[in-house]
Structure formats: structure tokens, C-alpha cells
Design an enzyme around this catalytic site. Structure first.
Site, PDB file in Angstrom:
ATOM      1  N   HIS A 294      -9.660   8.369 -34.363  1.00 20.70           N
ATOM      2  CA  HIS A 294     -11.034   8.444 -34.892  1.00 20.70           C
ATOM      3  C   HIS A 294     -11.298   9.825 -35.512  1.00 20.70           C
ATOM      4  O   HIS A 294     -10.374  10.501 -35.936  1.00 20.70           O
ATOM      5  CB  HIS A 294     -12.039   8.088 -33.806  1.00 20.70           C
ATOM      6  CG  HIS A 294     -11.756   6.763 -33.178  1.00 20.70           C
ATOM      7  ND1 HIS A 294     -12.074   5.563 -33.767  1.00 20.70           N
ATOM      8  CD2 HIS A 294     -11.142   6.440 -31.995  1.00 20.70           C
ATOM      9  CE1 HIS A 294     -11.683   4.561 -33.000  1.00 20.70           C
ATOM     10  NE2 HIS A 294     -11.114   5.064 -31.919  1.00 20.70           N
ATOM     11  N   GLU A 309     -15.681   9.300 -28.069  1.00 19.15           N
ATOM     12  CA  GLU A 309     -14.230   9.210 -27.935  1.00 19.15           C
ATOM     13  C   GLU A 309     -13.508  10.193 -28.846  1.00 19.15           C
ATOM     14  O   GLU A 309     -12.509  10.794 -28.453  1.00 19.15           O
ATOM     15  CB  GLU A 309     -13.767   7.783 -28.245  1.00 19.15           C
ATOM     16  CG  GLU A 309     -12.252   7.610 -28.110  1.00 19.15           C
ATOM     17  CD  GLU A 309     -11.739   6.300 -28.670  1.00 19.15           C
ATOM     18  OE1 GLU A 309     -10.508   6.128 -28.708  1.00 19.15           O
ATOM     19  OE2 GLU A 309     -12.570   5.456 -29.078  1.00 19.15           O
ATOM     20  N   HIS A 363      -6.192   8.042 -27.399  1.00 16.80           N
ATOM     21  CA  HIS A 363      -7.479   7.347 -27.430  1.00 16.80           C
ATOM     22  C   HIS A 363      -8.086   7.288 -26.029  1.00 16.80           C
ATOM     23  O   HIS A 363      -7.422   7.578 -25.032  1.00 16.80           O
ATOM     24  CB  HIS A 363      -7.302   5.914 -27.942  1.00 16.80           C
ATOM     25  CG  HIS A 363      -6.963   5.821 -29.384  1.00 16.80           C
ATOM     26  ND1 HIS A 363      -7.889   5.554 -30.363  1.00 16.80           N
ATOM     27  CD2 HIS A 363      -5.775   5.993 -30.027  1.00 16.80           C
ATOM     28  CE1 HIS A 363      -7.298   5.547 -31.546  1.00 16.80           C
ATOM     29  NE2 HIS A 363      -6.009   5.806 -31.372  1.00 16.80           N
ATOM     30  N   GLU A 424      -4.308   4.815 -24.088  1.00 19.07           N
ATOM     31  CA  GLU A 424      -5.712   4.604 -23.691  1.00 19.07           C
ATOM     32  C   GLU A 424      -5.837   5.251 -22.313  1.00 19.07           C
ATOM     33  O   GLU A 424      -5.588   4.626 -21.283  1.00 19.07           O
ATOM     34  CB  GLU A 424      -6.061   3.119 -23.642  1.00 19.07           C
ATOM     35  CG  GLU A 424      -6.025   2.415 -24.991  1.00 19.07           C
ATOM     36  CD  GLU A 424      -7.241   2.693 -25.860  1.00 19.07           C
ATOM     37  OE1 GLU A 424      -8.047   3.571 -25.482  1.00 19.07           O
ATOM     38  OE2 GLU A 424      -7.386   2.042 -26.905  1.00 19.07           O
TER      39      GLU A 424
END
Length: 461
Positions: A294, A309, A363, A424
Site C-alpha cells: 500500500h 496498514e 502487510h 500478513e
């Protein structure tokens, strides 16, 4: 980040041409601080009863303004150093630094793309526009004083002047008269050398001997015969202070030396006849590309307490980078090291172009508030060993539920040509996970765990 301007150019464009039926019928050139801009293919511009609407992403990717999106309230916010403008989908009222202001048209959502009124955004961000009917061009000035677009001033005063420039023998040479101050730096993605000459303008005779547009105060030429360089561009970049910017577009990163202008006048020389820094991953070193997911207008998941995030991803990536830079047998390259936005294909392309040995995308997860834990994804079967090596270390370091190593059809690990893994680390939607993810000590442990996992997989000391 440098990237948000394009949209605003369009804004000005449409502002200067209120009679335009739609963007597709508009062929005028647009310049920002002397440099021509081009609208990306696939960008949809609408004309709603005389109000031009453009995708907010165009604003964020070209002009340098910060853009954020809050999904829960459907609010888009545009910021620069002095102003904060918030707009809500479907509402004709905006909030500017806390004050409510009415717009001619409300922002709309088209298939997941937010469109905003160009004139309103451009005016609030302080853009100045000049239309040159002879040149059929719009000149957009994002900084400066006096309300004049680049090149419109008379050039008077005590500013130094650029009298000429050339590229020969793999050297850029700039002839300067007066008391100029030079600042030379490098930028990457793409690679280029940037020379800013402050307290400087182009001389009145500069255009007669160079490929120079005196209206836009800009020019460029292609370099042939020297494999290091593609082209040289130059423009009046700013008027307060008066600044000439010269950009040397490189084919790859290159070392250089700078000489001249010790007294503010003479010949500034940027010499590329020096040994280049070794390419990452050479000399027997393994090359690791770290991708912070992102960024910029794409915040990613939003946590229980509003944490983003993209911020966690970057914090973790930078800590991993610092540790890897201490490893004698590993080189590290970041897809982003600041709050900037890259398309997924750009992230994969960086790793592929560098022929990296490993690609890791960092992430944080999101789901029901009860969801918790760490999971690691691979796409190719050949990625699985890397994912297992990383996952084992991360789970031990963070102490959250082990959700396992899983197959995942994510673009960045699907399109990379080397072993890749998408991490993650925890769930921002879970209050306990979120507190761990943003705890500096926990981040340090996870960063060290990622490095251990990498070294184990790469079998390096």
C-alpha cells in the site's frame, strides 16, 4: 512522492476551458513549472453540466499533494503544506481547514473510482494557470509569487543566468553568469541526476542556441552515443526563489563528480566518467527486494483505533532494511521507502528488472474482530520453502496464533520471477494484534525474525 500533480493539471486545464464538452476533445498541452505533462491512458474525465470531474488518483500521482480515502465515511481528503480539503461522496459541501464550503458539484463514485471537481480542487490547492492561445497550451504554476505562470516574468533583477548547456564526452556542461547556487542530487525509479540552480534564470539569449521554448521556459534534447544517458531536460522550475532545474535522464544508476561554480559563476560540470557503483546483488551477494504494501492514497486496512496498514508496512520494511544493510552477503532494495504509491505491477517489475533472489511483501491483515494471528502466503510451489522459513521465525517472534503457510493468488508474488512471499503479520481489526503490530519492541523482534528466516533460506552467514 513525489506524484500528485497530473490531476491538478487537468483541473486547471478544464478551468481554463469551461466550454469544453469533454476531456477527449481537448488537445492542448499542459505544463507544470515548465515541464509538459501527459494524461495516463485509461483515465476517465467527465463533464457534468460544465463541471469537469477527474479521478482523485490523478491528483495524488502527479502533483505532490497528499490524498487519503476513508471508506467508512466515503471521505476523500487532499492536503498540501498549508491546507486540508475534505470532500464526501454525494455531498456538495466540503470542509476546508474546518470551515464548511459549498462546491458546484459533489464528488462521485464510479466503479470504485472517486471523481472530484477539478476547478474546486485546483483553486483550493493554490494553483495558478495561464493559457497561451498561440501555443495552445496551459501553463500551471504550483509555486511562486505574483500570479504569473512560468516564463511570464521579465527576468529582471539580480538572478544569475544560464547562458548555455551541452552534453559531450559523457559530461554535462552548464555555462552560468552571476551568483548561482547549485544543488545536485540523484533520484531513482527512474534513475536521474537533478541539478537545481537557485537564484538563477535562463538568459535572454539562451533560446537562440538551444532547443528551448521561451513561452514555457523549458526544453530538452536526446543524448546519443553515450550509453549512460537518455536525455537532458531543463526548465524554469520555480520563481520564488528563481530556480532553473536540469535533469539528466539515465539508463541506469551512475556515479558522477561535480565541479565548477566555486564563485557562483563559470562552467558547472557533471562528469559521468567515473566508475559506477556495483549493481545490487553482484559480487556474490544475494539480492532481496522488500515491498511495503500500500502507501500514500492507498492506506490499506484500517485498525480498531484508526491506525493504517500502510504505516505499519513501511515501519516494518524500514526496520528489515536497516538490519539487512548490516549483512555482508546480502544486498537490499526497497520498492518504496517513503509514503508513496506504486501500482502492483511496478512493485513486481522492480524485482524482476533487478533479477532479485527473493521478494518479500509486508502487510497487516483485516477481518472480523475475533480474527487473530499470523499467516504467510506463497503462489508458486517453488515459493513454499521461503514462506515456511519466514513464517516459522515470525510466529515465534510475535507470539500470535499460527494461522499457517497458505497458497495465495496475490499479484506481487504471482508476477515476480523469483521466490516470493507475502506476509500478513497480524490483524489490525483485532485490538490485541493491532497493539502488538505498532509496538516498536515487537516490530524489532519481527524484523530480526524476517532476517533470520531469509538467511536460513538463502543459506548465508
Amino acid at each position: 512522492m513525489k506524484k500528485v500533480g497530473f490531476l491538478l493539471f487537468l483541473v486547471v486545464m478544464m478551468i481554463a476551458f469551461p466550454r469544453m464538452a469533454d476531456a477527449s476533445s481537448y488537445s492542448a498541452k499542459i505544463y507544470l513549472d515548465g515541464q509538459e505533462l501527459n494524461l495516463s491512458s485509461g483515465v476517465v474525465v467527465e463533464n457534468q453540466n460544465g463541471t469537469v470531474m477527474v479521478p482523485i488518483r490523478v491528483v495524488s500521482e502527479q502533483l505532490g499533494f497528499r490524498v487519503s480515502w476513508t471508506k467508512a465515511t466515503q471521505t476523500v481528503t487532499v492536503q498540501n503544506s498549508v491546507k486540508n480539503v475534505s470532500m464526501v461522496i454525494g455531498s456538495s459541501y466540503a470542509t476546508i481547514d474546518g470551515q464548511r464550503v459549498q462546491m458546484t458539484k459533489a464528488p462521485v463514485l464510479r466503479g470504485g473510482t472517486t471523481l472530484v471537481p477539478l476547478r474546486f480542487v485546483s483553486e483550493q490547492m493554490g494553483l495558478q494557470v495561464r493559457w497561451d492561445n498561440q501555443q495552445k497550451a496551459i501553463y500551471l504554476q504550483s509555486t511562486g509569487s505574483g500570479g504569473e505562470a512560468p516564463g511570464s516574468g521579465n527576468g529582471s533583477g539580480t538572478a544569475a543566468t544560464v547562458d548555455g548547456l551541452s552534453f559531450n564526452e559523457n559530461k554535462l556542461m552548464v555555462a552560468v553568469s552571476g551568483n548561482a547556487r547549485a544543488n545536485v542530487s540523484t533520484l531513482s525509479n527512474p534513475d536521474r541526476i537533478v541539478i537545481d540552480l537557485t537564484n538563477t534564470r535562463f538568459s535572454d539569449g539562451f533560446g537562440s542556441n538551444n532547443n528551448f521554448n521561451s513561452v514555457s521556459q523549458s526544453g530538452q534534447f536526446t543524448v546519443s552515443g553515450y550509453p549512460d544517458v537518455k536525455s537532458v531536460r531543463y526548465s524554469l522550475f520555480n520563481e520564488n526563489p528563481m530556480t532553473v532545474r536540469i535533469v539528466v535522464d539515465l539508463n541506469y544508476a551512475k556515479n558522477y563528480t561535480v565541479s565548477g561554480l566555486e564563485n557562483g559563476s563559470g562552467i558547472l560540470t557533471v562528469d559521468l566518467n567515473t566508475a559506477s557503483a556495483p549493481n545490487p546483488g553482484t559480487g556474490g551477494k544475494k539480492l532481496v527486494v522488500i515491498d511495503a504494501g500500500h502507501g500514500d492514497q492507498d492506506p490499506g486496512a484500517i485498525g480498531v483505533t484508526g491506525k493504517r496498514e500502510k504505516d505499519f508496512n513501511l515501519q516494518m520494511a524500514l526496520k528489515v532494511q536497516r538490519l539487512l544493510q548490516q549483512e555482508p552477503n546480502i544486498d537490499v532494495v526497497m520498492t518504496r521507502s517513503t509514503d508513496t504509491f506504486l501500482e502492483l505491477r511496478e512493485r513486481a517489475k522492480i524485482a524482476n528488472d533487478l533479477k532479485a533472489d527473493v521478494f518479500i511483501s509486508i502487510h497487516a491483515n483485516s477481518g472480523p474482530s475475533s480474527a487473530s494471528g499470523t499467516e504467510t502466503y506463497y503462489y508458486h510451489e517453488s515459493d513454499k520453502a521461503l514462506a515456511n522459513a519466514l513464517h516459522k521465525e515470525i510466529v515465534q517472534a510475535i507470539g500470535l496464533r499460527d494461522r499457517g503457510v497458505k497458497y495465495g493468488n496475490f499479484h506481487v508474488i504471482r508476477e515476480t520471477n523469483m521466490p516470493g512471499a507475502l506476509l500478513e503479520v497480524g490483524f489490525l481489526s483485532n485490538s490485541n494484534d493491532e497493539s502488538k503490530l505498532f509496538d516498536p519492541a515487537t516490530q524489532d523482534r519481527v524484523a530480526a525474525a524476517i532476517v533470520r528466516g531469509l538467511k536460513n533460506y538463502l543459506q548465508v552467514n
